[in-house]
Design a protein around this motif. Sequence first.
Motif, PDB file in Angstrom:
ATOM      1  N   MET A  22      93.310  33.591  -5.685  1.00 18.44           N
ATOM      2  CA  MET A  22      92.042  33.401  -4.974  1.00 18.44           C
ATOM      3  C   MET A  22      91.386  34.752  -4.719  1.00 18.44           C
ATOM      4  O   MET A  22      92.068  35.757  -4.470  1.00 18.44           O
ATOM      5  CB  MET A  22      92.267  32.679  -3.648  1.00 18.44           C
ATOM      6  N   ILE A  23      90.062  34.779  -4.781  1.00 18.55           N
ATOM      7  CA  ILE A  23      89.313  35.977  -4.393  1.00 18.55           C
ATOM      8  C   ILE A  23      88.190  35.585  -3.445  1.00 18.55           C
ATOM      9  O   ILE A  23      87.690  34.456  -3.484  1.00 18.55           O
ATOM     10  CB  ILE A  23      88.715  36.728  -5.609  1.00 18.55           C
ATOM     11  N   SER A  24      87.831  36.507  -2.592  1.00 20.35           N
ATOM     12  CA  SER A  24      86.680  36.355  -1.706  1.00 20.35           C
ATOM     13  C   SER A  24      85.652  37.390  -2.132  1.00 20.35           C
ATOM     14  O   SER A  24      85.967  38.572  -2.257  1.00 20.35           O
ATOM     15  CB  SER A  24      87.104  36.591  -0.252  1.00 20.35           C
ATOM     16  N   LEU A  25      84.423  36.941  -2.398  1.00 19.38           N
ATOM     17  CA  LEU A  25      83.383  37.893  -2.781  1.00 19.38           C
ATOM     18  C   LEU A  25      82.097  37.566  -2.048  1.00 19.38           C
ATOM     19  O   LEU A  25      81.853  36.413  -1.655  1.00 19.38           O
ATOM     20  CB  LEU A  25      83.148  37.896  -4.289  1.00 19.38           C
ATOM     21  N   GLY A  26      81.278  38.604  -1.834  1.00 22.24           N
ATOM     22  CA  GLY A  26      80.037  38.374  -1.114  1.00 22.24           C
ATOM     23  C   GLY A  26      79.091  39.546  -1.241  1.00 22.24           C
ATOM     24  O   GLY A  26      79.426  40.591  -1.817  1.00 22.24           O
ATOM     25  N   LEU A  27      77.887  39.351  -0.702  1.00 18.89           N
ATOM     26  CA  LEU A  27      76.850  40.377  -0.727  1.00 18.89           C
ATOM     27  C   LEU A  27      76.170  40.431   0.628  1.00 18.89           C
ATOM     28  O   LEU A  27      75.742  39.401   1.166  1.00 18.89           O
ATOM     29  CB  LEU A  27      75.812  40.063  -1.815  1.00 18.89           C
ATOM     30  N   LEU A  28      76.101  41.643   1.196  1.00 23.80           N
ATOM     31  CA  LEU A  28      75.375  41.868   2.450  1.00 23.80           C
ATOM     32  C   LEU A  28      73.988  42.392   2.120  1.00 23.80           C
ATOM     33  O   LEU A  28      73.850  43.334   1.338  1.00 23.80           O
ATOM     34  CB  LEU A  28      76.122  42.883   3.324  1.00 23.80           C
ATOM     35  N   THR A  29      72.962  41.795   2.733  1.00 25.64           N
ATOM     36  CA  THR A  29      71.578  42.177   2.449  1.00 25.64           C
ATOM     37  C   THR A  29      70.835  42.437   3.752  1.00 25.64           C
ATOM     38  O   THR A  29      70.850  41.594   4.657  1.00 25.64           O
ATOM     39  CB  THR A  29      70.852  41.057   1.673  1.00 25.64           C
ATOM     40  N   PRO A  84      75.108  42.407  13.130  1.00 24.15           N
ATOM     41  CA  PRO A  84      74.213  43.415  13.710  1.00 24.15           C
ATOM     42  C   PRO A  84      74.583  44.799  13.200  1.00 24.15           C
ATOM     43  O   PRO A  84      75.737  45.200  13.298  1.00 24.15           O
ATOM     44  CB  PRO A  84      74.482  43.292  15.212  1.00 24.15           C
ATOM     45  N   VAL A  85      73.627  45.520  12.642  1.00 24.63           N
ATOM     46  CA  VAL A  85      73.956  46.814  12.033  1.00 24.63           C
ATOM     47  C   VAL A  85      73.076  47.948  12.585  1.00 24.63           C
ATOM     48  O   VAL A  85      72.868  48.959  11.929  1.00 24.63           O
ATOM     49  CB  VAL A  85      73.838  46.748  10.493  1.00 24.63           C
ATOM     50  N   GLY A  86      72.570  47.775  13.793  1.00 25.38           N
ATOM     51  CA  GLY A  86      71.699  48.796  14.376  1.00 25.38           C
ATOM     52  C   GLY A  86      72.425  50.058  14.789  1.00 25.38           C
ATOM     53  O   GLY A  86      71.803  51.087  15.023  1.00 25.38           O
ATOM     54  N   THR A 117      66.214  48.543  -0.060  1.00 29.85           N
ATOM     55  CA  THR A 117      66.907  47.478   0.675  1.00 29.85           C
ATOM     56  C   THR A 117      68.378  47.848   0.799  1.00 29.85           C
ATOM     57  O   THR A 117      69.053  48.062  -0.202  1.00 29.85           O
ATOM     58  CB  THR A 117      66.794  46.131  -0.075  1.00 29.85           C
ATOM     59  N   TYR A 118      68.866  47.975   2.039  1.00 31.10           N
ATOM     60  CA  TYR A 118      70.256  48.387   2.194  1.00 31.10           C
ATOM     61  C   TYR A 118      71.181  47.172   2.136  1.00 31.10           C
ATOM     62  O   TYR A 118      70.786  46.038   2.369  1.00 31.10           O
ATOM     63  CB  TYR A 118      70.467  49.177   3.488  1.00 31.10           C
ATOM     64  N   GLY A 119      72.429  47.453   1.792  1.00 28.97           N
ATOM     65  CA  GLY A 119      73.423  46.399   1.690  1.00 28.97           C
ATOM     66  C   GLY A 119      74.419  46.730   0.596  1.00 28.97           C
ATOM     67  O   GLY A 119      74.432  47.840   0.054  1.00 28.97           O
ATOM     68  N   GLY A 120      75.253  45.793   0.254  1.00 28.50           N
ATOM     69  CA  GLY A 120      76.257  46.014  -0.781  1.00 28.50           C
ATOM     70  C   GLY A 120      77.158  44.809  -0.932  1.00 28.50           C
ATOM     71  O   GLY A 120      77.101  43.858  -0.146  1.00 28.50           O
ATOM     72  N   GLY A 121      77.996  44.856  -1.971  1.00 29.85           N
ATOM     73  CA  GLY A 121      78.859  43.730  -2.270  1.00 29.85           C
ATOM     74  C   GLY A 121      80.328  44.039  -2.030  1.00 29.85           C
ATOM     75  O   GLY A 121      80.713  45.193  -1.845  1.00 29.85           O
ATOM     76  N   PHE A 122      81.147  42.997  -2.057  1.00 29.75           N
ATOM     77  CA  PHE A 122      82.589  43.176  -1.898  1.00 29.75           C
ATOM     78  C   PHE A 122      83.320  42.104  -2.679  1.00 29.75           C
ATOM     79  O   PHE A 122      82.818  40.993  -2.883  1.00 29.75           O
ATOM     80  CB  PHE A 122      83.007  43.132  -0.427  1.00 29.75           C
ATOM     81  N   ILE A 123      84.525  42.451  -3.131  1.00 32.58           N
ATOM     82  CA  ILE A 123      85.436  41.509  -3.772  1.00 32.58           C
ATOM     83  C   ILE A 123      86.834  41.804  -3.236  1.00 32.58           C
ATOM     84  O   ILE A 123      87.310  42.939  -3.334  1.00 32.58           O
ATOM     85  CB  ILE A 123      85.428  41.647  -5.313  1.00 32.58           C
ATOM     86  N   TYR A 124      87.476  40.802  -2.639  1.00 32.31           N
ATOM     87  CA  TYR A 124      88.812  40.979  -2.067  1.00 32.31           C
ATOM     88  C   TYR A 124      89.784  40.038  -2.779  1.00 32.31           C
ATOM     89  O   TYR A 124      89.537  38.829  -2.874  1.00 32.31           O
ATOM     90  CB  TYR A 124      88.834  40.641  -0.571  1.00 32.31           C
ATOM     91  N   GLY A 125      90.891  40.585  -3.271  1.00 39.61           N
ATOM     92  CA  GLY A 125      91.914  39.782  -3.924  1.00 39.61           C
ATOM     93  C   GLY A 125      92.890  39.191  -2.925  1.00 39.61           C
ATOM     94  O   GLY A 125      93.432  39.910  -2.082  1.00 39.61           O
ATOM     95  N   MET A 126      93.113  37.877  -3.012  1.00 40.67           N
ATOM     96  CA  MET A 126      94.021  37.185  -2.094  1.00 40.67           C
ATOM     97  C   MET A 126      95.159  36.529  -2.887  1.00 40.67           C
ATOM     98  O   MET A 126      95.178  36.578  -4.110  1.00 40.67           O
ATOM     99  CB  MET A 126      93.251  36.141  -1.279  1.00 40.67           C
ATOM    100  N   ASN A 127      96.076  35.901  -2.182  1.00 41.95           N
ATOM    101  CA  ASN A 127      97.202  35.240  -2.847  1.00 41.95           C
ATOM    102  C   ASN A 127      96.753  33.996  -3.606  1.00 41.95           C
ATOM    103  O   ASN A 127      95.643  33.497  -3.411  1.00 41.95           O
ATOM    104  CB  ASN A 127      98.265  34.850  -1.814  1.00 41.95           C
ATOM    105  N   ASN A 128      97.624  33.500  -4.464  1.00 36.96           N
ATOM    106  CA  ASN A 128      97.412  32.244  -5.191  1.00 36.96           C
ATOM    107  C   ASN A 128      96.163  32.279  -6.076  1.00 36.96           C
ATOM    108  O   ASN A 128      95.444  31.281  -6.196  1.00 36.96           O
ATOM    109  CB  ASN A 128      97.332  31.057  -4.218  1.00 36.96           C
TER     110      ASN A 128
END
Length: 262
Positions: free
Chosen positions: A174-181, A223-225, A161-172
């Motif tokens: 805060m972080i944004s994190l997620g997983l693409l599947t 879309p990742v085709g 199964t292709y995909g992966g995760g991310f974590i982005y550091g923001m101000n104050n």
Amino acid sequence: EVTKEEVCLLTKNGRIKSPITPPPLNNHGNYIVSLSKLANWLGKLVEENGVDIFPGFAGTEILFEGNKVIGVRTGEKGIDPDGNKKTNFEPGIDLHAKVTVFGEGTRGSLAKELIKKLKLDEGKNPQTYVVGVKEVWEIPEERFKPGQVVHTMGYPLKSNTYGGGFIYGMNNNMISLGLLTGLDCKDPFMDPHLEFQKFKLHPFVAEILKDGKLTQYGAKTAPVGGYFSIPKITFDGGIIIGDSASLFISQKIKGIHIAMKS
């Protein structure tokens, strides 16, 4: 601004850090921004320059003259569950234009109708998709610095199964994190949201989130085709842009950038 980044392979309980950042994932000098705030800012700018924005009015039908697109029709308002007109009924409006731009996101309801009718994907590879589940957290100070970026491979996704995760550091703090599947995985019972929960429970991610607070969440598809799945994006009377046109660079995990350029 991105100042620190890494790519790592997650195992069930550990992490193997890549000695280098692959060039497609090199984001040094790029900026981490809130897309909702950016869209709100851009909206005010275009309105100041005479552009009318009609939020809440969905385009429900494409208007044609033969095979030429001449505009769209908006949906009717004030219809009850049985299809009857209520007292606040408003009919749909026909919006005509010399050029109609379709930017509805992944497999938009009008764009897919347009692609099918005009055979814009003839001779192209079939499209494939991922779903990204994302959250924004407020975490303790100094836990994850603004401008820090982490991209992950491996756990919790299986090798097929292709995909992966991310974590982005923001101000104050805060972080944004997620997983693409990938949505064409072989397991029909695989749940992208459940996989994201596993991602958050991984020791590396859990330590970042410890004593933090969830503030926002959401999900979207992409879309990742690849290049050979991009349909013909221009036609008589219009153009397709962004995710609707399958403009997404999987190597770089970049969709918004390409949508803006398109």
